[in-house]
Enzyme design. Structure first.
Site, PDB file in Angstrom:
ATOM      1  N   TYR A   2      -2.178   5.347  -3.999  1.00 31.83           N
ATOM      2  CA  TYR A   2      -3.234   6.316  -3.747  1.00 31.83           C
ATOM      3  C   TYR A   2      -2.713   7.612  -4.360  1.00 31.83           C
ATOM      4  O   TYR A   2      -1.753   8.188  -3.858  1.00 31.83           O
ATOM      5  CB  TYR A   2      -3.460   6.498  -2.242  1.00 31.83           C
ATOM      6  CG  TYR A   2      -4.322   5.425  -1.616  1.00 31.83           C
ATOM      7  CD1 TYR A   2      -5.490   4.975  -2.233  1.00 31.83           C
ATOM      8  CD2 TYR A   2      -4.001   4.883  -0.369  1.00 31.83           C
ATOM      9  CE1 TYR A   2      -6.293   4.005  -1.640  1.00 31.83           C
ATOM     10  CE2 TYR A   2      -4.802   3.915   0.230  1.00 31.83           C
ATOM     11  CZ  TYR A   2      -5.937   3.485  -0.420  1.00 31.83           C
ATOM     12  OH  TYR A   2      -6.733   2.529   0.173  1.00 31.83           O
ATOM     13  N   LYS A  31      -7.560  -0.619  -9.733  1.00 29.95           N
ATOM     14  CA  LYS A  31      -8.279  -1.343  -8.681  1.00 29.95           C
ATOM     15  C   LYS A  31      -9.559  -0.587  -8.312  1.00 29.95           C
ATOM     16  O   LYS A  31      -9.522   0.619  -8.074  1.00 29.95           O
ATOM     17  CB  LYS A  31      -7.390  -1.471  -7.445  1.00 29.95           C
ATOM     18  CG  LYS A  31      -8.018  -2.177  -6.255  1.00 29.95           C
ATOM     19  CD  LYS A  31      -6.975  -2.421  -5.165  1.00 29.95           C
ATOM     20  CE  LYS A  31      -7.509  -3.242  -3.997  1.00 29.95           C
ATOM     21  NZ  LYS A  31      -8.152  -2.462  -2.964  1.00 29.95           N
ATOM     22  N   THR A  79      -5.479   2.605  -7.049  1.00 30.99           N
ATOM     23  CA  THR A  79      -6.792   2.410  -6.426  1.00 30.99           C
ATOM     24  C   THR A  79      -7.669   3.623  -6.734  1.00 30.99           C
ATOM     25  O   THR A  79      -7.296   4.761  -6.452  1.00 30.99           O
ATOM     26  CB  THR A  79      -6.639   2.200  -4.910  1.00 30.99           C
ATOM     27  OG1 THR A  79      -5.868   1.007  -4.713  1.00 30.99           O
ATOM     28  CG2 THR A  79      -7.989   2.034  -4.224  1.00 30.99           C
ATOM     29  N   ARG A 126     -12.488 -15.670   1.758  1.00 28.73           N
ATOM     30  CA  ARG A 126     -12.264 -16.149   3.129  1.00 28.73           C
ATOM     31  C   ARG A 126     -11.674 -17.551   3.162  1.00 28.73           C
ATOM     32  O   ARG A 126     -11.321 -18.051   4.227  1.00 28.73           O
ATOM     33  CB  ARG A 126     -13.604 -16.164   3.912  1.00 28.73           C
ATOM     34  CG  ARG A 126     -14.239 -14.777   4.051  1.00 28.73           C
ATOM     35  CD  ARG A 126     -13.421 -13.908   5.000  1.00 28.73           C
ATOM     36  NE  ARG A 126     -13.925 -12.554   5.121  1.00 28.73           N
ATOM     37  CZ  ARG A 126     -13.484 -11.502   4.410  1.00 28.73           C
ATOM     38  NH1 ARG A 126     -12.520 -11.659   3.506  1.00 28.73           N
ATOM     39  NH2 ARG A 126     -13.963 -10.294   4.593  1.00 28.73           N
ATOM     40  N   SER A 130       0.823  -1.211   0.000  1.00 25.46           N
ATOM     41  CA  SER A 130       0.000   0.000   0.000  1.00 25.46           C
ATOM     42  C   SER A 130       0.857   1.261   0.000  1.00 25.46           C
ATOM     43  O   SER A 130       1.996   1.256   0.492  1.00 25.46           O
ATOM     44  CB  SER A 130      -0.890  -0.007   1.246  1.00 25.46           C
ATOM     45  OG  SER A 130      -1.572   1.224   1.380  1.00 25.46           O
ATOM     46  N   ARG A 140     -15.494  -1.333   2.327  1.00 25.28           N
ATOM     47  CA  ARG A 140     -15.035  -0.287   3.259  1.00 25.28           C
ATOM     48  C   ARG A 140     -15.280   1.116   2.731  1.00 25.28           C
ATOM     49  O   ARG A 140     -15.220   2.078   3.469  1.00 25.28           O
ATOM     50  CB  ARG A 140     -13.525  -0.428   3.500  1.00 25.28           C
ATOM     51  CG  ARG A 140     -13.136  -1.699   4.159  1.00 25.28           C
ATOM     52  CD  ARG A 140     -11.625  -1.882   4.123  1.00 25.28           C
ATOM     53  NE  ARG A 140     -10.904  -0.892   4.896  1.00 25.28           N
ATOM     54  CZ  ARG A 140     -10.837  -0.861   6.222  1.00 25.28           C
ATOM     55  NH1 ARG A 140     -11.472  -1.792   6.917  1.00 25.28           N
ATOM     56  NH2 ARG A 140     -10.148   0.063   6.855  1.00 25.28           N
ATOM     57  N   HIS A 179     -13.221  -2.831  -2.422  1.00 26.71           N
ATOM     58  CA  HIS A 179     -12.458  -2.426  -1.237  1.00 26.71           C
ATOM     59  C   HIS A 179     -12.970  -3.151   0.012  1.00 26.71           C
ATOM     60  O   HIS A 179     -12.916  -2.621   1.114  1.00 26.71           O
ATOM     61  CB  HIS A 179     -12.561  -0.912  -1.056  1.00 26.71           C
ATOM     62  CG  HIS A 179     -11.316  -0.246  -0.561  1.00 26.71           C
ATOM     63  ND1 HIS A 179     -10.534   0.569  -1.324  1.00 26.71           N
ATOM     64  CD2 HIS A 179     -10.719  -0.260   0.662  1.00 26.71           C
ATOM     65  CE1 HIS A 179      -9.521   1.035  -0.609  1.00 26.71           C
ATOM     66  NE2 HIS A 179      -9.605   0.542   0.599  1.00 26.71           N
ATOM     67  N   ASP A 235     -10.661  -9.172  -5.729  1.00 25.44           N
ATOM     68  CA  ASP A 235     -10.741  -9.375  -4.280  1.00 25.44           C
ATOM     69  C   ASP A 235     -12.093  -8.892  -3.791  1.00 25.44           C
ATOM     70  O   ASP A 235     -12.896  -8.382  -4.562  1.00 25.44           O
ATOM     71  CB  ASP A 235      -9.586  -8.720  -3.514  1.00 25.44           C
ATOM     72  CG  ASP A 235      -9.690  -7.197  -3.367  1.00 25.44           C
ATOM     73  OD1 ASP A 235     -10.806  -6.651  -3.292  1.00 25.44           O
ATOM     74  OD2 ASP A 235      -8.627  -6.543  -3.316  1.00 25.44           O
TER      75      ASP A 235
END
Ligand code: FNR
Length: 388
Positions: free
Chosen positions: A153, A260, A179, A318, A129, A287, A284, A314
């Site tokens: 970002y 993304k 992103t 899980r 990130s 979120r 995301h 994504d």
């Protein structure tokens, strides 16, 4: 030949010597354990999402709306899960999603480093990130022989964005993942009720604080006045990347460019026309925006729209079963997010490796039992809706 599913034998044979896995192999128990171990503010930031978390829940639930139809009488003693990513062969299609506060998920605050080491040990690429506790150069060093992509970002200051890209290129990152859905933060009631936003406390800003262009904009270095540095960071954090900006981003790097947050087939097509190398289907993890459909439900249309261009995925992964379903739908790479954050919190580098190995073992064994020796066979078989 080693197969990912062999992890199962390791665990059972260890059991004969009285040794049980130190961490659970399934997400539910892993999350329970991590919930008890993590500081409340970190847990809340990682676990929670936007609004009433409808989208976050759907991301996970929607996987049970899709099922596999097994094929028998196929020789699956050897499975091949390997994939080609921009000319390099990886043993599996798994990747570690960018997680901006992964640093503080580790007890020593060095979770970005621990994740890099785990990525290298498990031979899955990490997506590092922009928001890290260690600089992208330090993380690249920790990777050793491992691989990483750099997630950008895009700051409002184009020169700073370009500086990040230059640094990522120089440090050996394999591509730039831009992103698109986070030029501001979505409405997260849990964090708001606790007034909890880690970056404003100076967490995960190492890439900014180590950047000469960022530092040049400050009256005094971040080490002397962190509050002022954070205020400046907040003022330049997020550019609203538009189609024109995407053309500019394409022009500033020769590395593969991945976008993304794409959910709509028309956006995917237009991004491909502008020269991106892969489309990353993600919301995301719920979120950023509530009220949206589960990402997995949007994946088939994106795959259909993208032709030969790879689609990464994504949001809601899980288990190995989820990975297999996303691959059957045509995903080229599948990202693990929250599960590895919990593995890290509980067991550091080894904890992340355990989570990766568990997910890959489940995926591999599922393919073995269901008669899919490789990803092409799985993709050709596809999925069925579990309900009409
Ligand atoms: C994220 N995600 C994210 N994405 C990104 O592009 N840059 C980032 O810095 C972060 N930071 C981040 C922090 C935390 C705590 C989480 C949980 C997630 C999103 C991440 O890359 C991925 O899209 C989601 O984690 C996928 O959802 P699930 O499967 O983890 O629920």
């Amino acid at each position: 030949m080693n197969q990912f599913g062999d992890y199962q034998n390791e665990i059972y044979f260890d059991g004969l010597r009285g040794i049980k896995p130190s961490l659970p192999v399934d997400f539910k128990r892993l999350e329970e354990r991590a919930s008890a171990a993590l500081p409340q503010s970190v847990l809340s930031y990682v676990q929670r999402g936007c609004g009433d978390e409808f989208t976050q829940r759907r991301n996970v639930e929607a996987f049970s709306d899709w099922g596999l139809v097994p094929r028998m009488l196929v020789d699956t003693r050897v499975r091949d899960l390997s994939v080609d990513v921009f000319g390099k062969r990886y043993a599996s299609p798994l990747m570690l999603c960018p997680i901006g506060v992964i640093g503080v998920c580790a007890q020593d605050g060095r979770g970005d480093i621990a994740t890099a080491r785990a990525a290298a040990a498990a031979r899955v690429p990490m997506i590092a990130s922009t928001l890290m506790n260690d600089s992208l150069e330090t993380v690249a060093e920790a990777l050793g022989e491992g691989d990483a992509f750099f997630q950008l970002y895009t700051p409002k200051d184009r020169d700073l964005a370009q500086s990040f890209v230059r640094r990522a290129e120089a440090a050996g990152y394999k591509g730039i993942v831009v992103t698109l859905d986070t030029w501001l933060t979505g409405w997260r009631p849990r964090d708001l009720n606790d007034s909890n936003f880690p970056q404003l406390r100076g967490v995960a800003l190492a890439n900014y604080f180590s950047d000469p262009l960022f530092r040049a904009k400050l009256a005094v270095p971040p080490e002397e006045d962190i509050a002022a540095a954070v205020r400046y960071w907040a003022s330049i954090f997020g550019m609203t990347v538009t189609w024109d900006d995407l053309a500019w981003l394409r022009s500033i790097t020769t590395l593969p460019l991945i976008v993304k947050g794409i959910q709509h087939p028309d956006d995917a097509k237009r991004a491909i026309d502008l020269g991106v190398d892969a489309i990353y289907c993600s919301n995301h993890g719920g979120r950023q925006a509530n009220g949206g459909l589960a990402s997995i439900d949007l994946l088939p249309a994106l795959v259909a729209a993208c032709g030969d261009v790879p689609v990464w995925f994504d949001s809601g992964i899980r288990s190995g079963t989820d990975v297999v379903k996303a691959l059957a739908m045509g995903a080229s790479m599948v990202g693990v997010g929250r599960p590895y954050a919990y593995g890290l919190a509980l067991g550091g580098t080894a904890g992340v490796v355990h989570v990766i190995r568990s997910i890959l073992a489940e995926a591999d064994l599922l393919m073995a039992v269901d008669g899919f020796p490789d990803l092409a066979a799985l993709r050709a078989a596809g999925l069925r809706r579990t309900r009409a």
